[in-house]
Design an enzyme around this catalytic site. Structure first.
Site, mmCIF file in Angstrom:
data_model
loop_
_atom_site.group_PDB
_atom_site.id
_atom_site.type_symbol
_atom_site.label_atom_id
_atom_site.label_comp_id
_atom_site.label_asym_id
_atom_site.label_seq_id
_atom_site.Cartn_x
_atom_site.Cartn_y
_atom_site.Cartn_z
ATOM 1 C CG ASP A 33 -10.048 5.450 5.948
ATOM 2 O OD1 ASP A 33 -11.244 5.819 5.978
ATOM 3 O OD2 ASP A 33 -9.699 4.324 5.549
ATOM 4 C CG HIS A 47 -11.380 1.414 8.724
ATOM 5 N ND1 HIS A 47 -10.829 0.777 9.822
ATOM 6 C CD2 HIS A 47 -10.766 0.860 7.639
ATOM 7 C CE1 HIS A 47 -9.940 -0.121 9.412
ATOM 8 N NE2 HIS A 47 -9.883 -0.082 8.082
ATOM 9 C CB ILE A 48 -14.326 4.353 3.432
ATOM 10 C CG1 ILE A 48 -13.584 5.694 3.228
ATOM 11 C CG2 ILE A 48 -15.574 4.537 4.279
ATOM 12 C CD1 ILE A 48 -14.294 6.619 2.243
ATOM 13 N N GLY A 49 -11.067 2.704 3.516
ATOM 14 C CA GLY A 49 -9.949 2.426 2.602
ATOM 15 C C GLY A 49 -10.260 1.361 1.564
ATOM 16 C CB ILE A 100 -0.989 -0.020 1.193
ATOM 17 C CG1 ILE A 100 -1.919 -1.238 1.082
ATOM 18 C CG2 ILE A 100 -1.799 1.277 1.248
ATOM 19 C CD1 ILE A 100 -2.807 -1.479 2.292
ATOM 20 N NE ARG A 126 -5.665 -2.492 11.442
ATOM 21 C CZ ARG A 126 -6.206 -2.641 10.227
ATOM 22 N NH1 ARG A 126 -6.507 -1.580 9.493
ATOM 23 N NH2 ARG A 126 -6.473 -3.846 9.746
ATOM 24 C CD GLU A 156 -11.108 2.252 12.878
ATOM 25 O OE1 GLU A 156 -11.742 1.297 12.397
ATOM 26 O OE2 GLU A 156 -10.079 2.685 12.374
ATOM 27 C CB THR A 171 -5.008 5.039 4.875
ATOM 28 O OG1 THR A 171 -3.677 4.820 4.403
ATOM 29 C CG2 THR A 171 -5.529 6.354 4.353
HETATM 30 C C1 8YV Z 1 -11.338 -3.498 6.329
HETATM 31 C C2 8YV Z 1 -8.811 -3.235 6.773
HETATM 32 O O1 8YV Z 1 -12.304 -2.524 6.165
HETATM 33 O O2 8YV Z 1 -8.234 -5.108 5.485
HETATM 34 C C3 8YV Z 1 -7.992 -4.433 6.464
HETATM 35 O O3 8YV Z 1 -7.050 -4.719 7.250
HETATM 36 O O4 8YV Z 1 -8.497 -2.493 7.648
HETATM 37 C C4 8YV Z 1 -10.028 -2.894 5.977
HETATM 38 O O5 8YV Z 1 -9.861 -3.206 4.647
HETATM 39 C C5 8YV Z 1 -11.645 -4.200 7.593
HETATM 40 O O6 8YV Z 1 -10.625 -4.606 8.384
HETATM 41 C C6 8YV Z 1 -12.557 -5.355 7.190
HETATM 42 O O7 8YV Z 1 -12.421 -6.488 7.918
#
Ligand code: 8YV
Length: 320
Positions: free
Chosen positions: A263, A286-288, A159, A239, A268, A237
């Site tokens: 994000d 948290h919409i990544g 990422i 944690r 949360e 984006t």
């Molecule tokens: C999710 C995420 O929204 O994949 C991850 O680690 O943080 C996000 O894509 C979330 O954890 C869905 O379980």
């Protein structure tokens, strides 16, 4: 042959649930109820596998109480700090995640946070929606250019690298800190810093892209935030646990930081209440990974792991 019994802990996209219904004897969560530790233990009884999300906490106590027939827990997430891998390994239970499929969508949201913070998107939205926009003002709502500025990336994995690719398109120069220096073809000219302390003073913008967990807890705190140049922008984006909220809020209030784009948050969805009232904070829930294609891709990747396991093969994304 009887289909494997699968517990699905959250409501998932339609296409993913259709494939689950077709291939598994599944218990779905149509109402998307939240499952605490006792629910997980109770619902897992009689199951061969579980499809979980980042919202459930799989602690040693929960894992200890799982039935012997349960052999696999596939997570609909790339992050896995909600899963105690050592405790799962001790029980011989396979754990899988969903790498790769959410890389691009999450990097898009890193840029959204970066631009949202740099260009004061939230304040601009509020001006409009509160019907306060009388005419364009030449000396108000002024943000920061990205062009010609340094973006520091902490955590240059998939990422982080995808974020760097996008930022280069905006004319930014990339510096990064990572456990290991990347080979040249992956670094694409990005400047490596062996330590976080060496990276921070060069960064007009900083994007956090490291995994969560004990190693990265409060990586950004009062001391490290002070190493950023005055007027810097922080983007997270990855944690929420990477950031000491009180220290970030103080830096945003004092003006040491120009803005933040966030994000993800510690605790949360109960985020630190001070964020709600900070005008120089661009906030997202948290919409990544939240695009149609990406959430379908995550579900299918989790199901590919379950399919492989129940076909007697090693799950491709096995972490244990
Ligand atoms: C999710 C995420 O929204 O994949 C991850 O680690 O943080 C996000 O894509 C979330 O954890 C869905 O379980």
């Amino acid at each position: 042959m009887a289909r494997p019994r699968l517990l699905v802990t959250r409501k998932l996209p339609d296409a993913v649930e259709a494939r689950i219904r077709r291939d598994f004897d599944a218990v779905l969560n149509e109402d998307d109820r939240a499952h605490g530790p006792e629910d997980l233990v109770r619902l897992a009884q009689g199951m061969d596998g579980v499809l979980t999300c980042g919202t459930e906490r799989w602690t040693p106590a929960v894992i200890e109480a799982l039935p012997d027939r349960l052999r696999i827990v596939a997570s609909f997430s790339v992050g896995y700090e909600h899963l105690d891998l050592a405790a799962f390994a001790k029980r011989g239970i396979i754990v899988t995640n969903t790498p790769d499929v959410l890389t691009e969508a999450t990097a898009d949201v890193a840029m959204l946070c970066l631009l949202g913070a740099a260009r004061r998107a939230w304040e601009s939205q509020m001006l409009l929606r509160e019907r306060r926009w009388d005419r364009p003002k030449m000396a108000e709502l002024l943000g920061l250019d990205l062009r010609g500025r340094v973006l520091g990336i902490v955590g240059m994995g998939r990422i982080g690298q995808a974020t760097a690719r996008r930022a280069r398109g905006f004319g930014m120069t990339i510096h990064y800190h990572n456990r290991r220096k990347l080979p040249d073809e992956k670094a694409q000219g990005a400047v490596y810093h062996e330590t976080l302390d060496s990276l921070l003073p060069s960064c007009h913008f900083l994007s956090l892209n490291s995994p969560g967990g004990a190693e990265t807890h409060h990586l950004m705190n009062a001391r490290t935030l002070a190493l950023l140049p005055p007027g810097a922008v922080l983007v997270n984006t990855a944690r929420g646990t990477l950031v000491d909220d009180a220290a970030l809020i103080a830096a945003l209030r004092s003006g040491h930081l120009f803005a933040a784009g966030l994000d993800v948050f510690a605790g949360e969805p109960a985020i630190h209440a001070a964020y709600y009232d900070l005008p120089n904070c661009f906030l997202l829930p948290h919409i990544g990974s939240a695009t149609v294609e990406t959430r379908d891709g995550m579900g299918f990747r989790a199901l590919d792991n379950l399919d492989a396991h129940f076909a007697g093969l090693r799950a491709p994304d096995a972490l244990t």
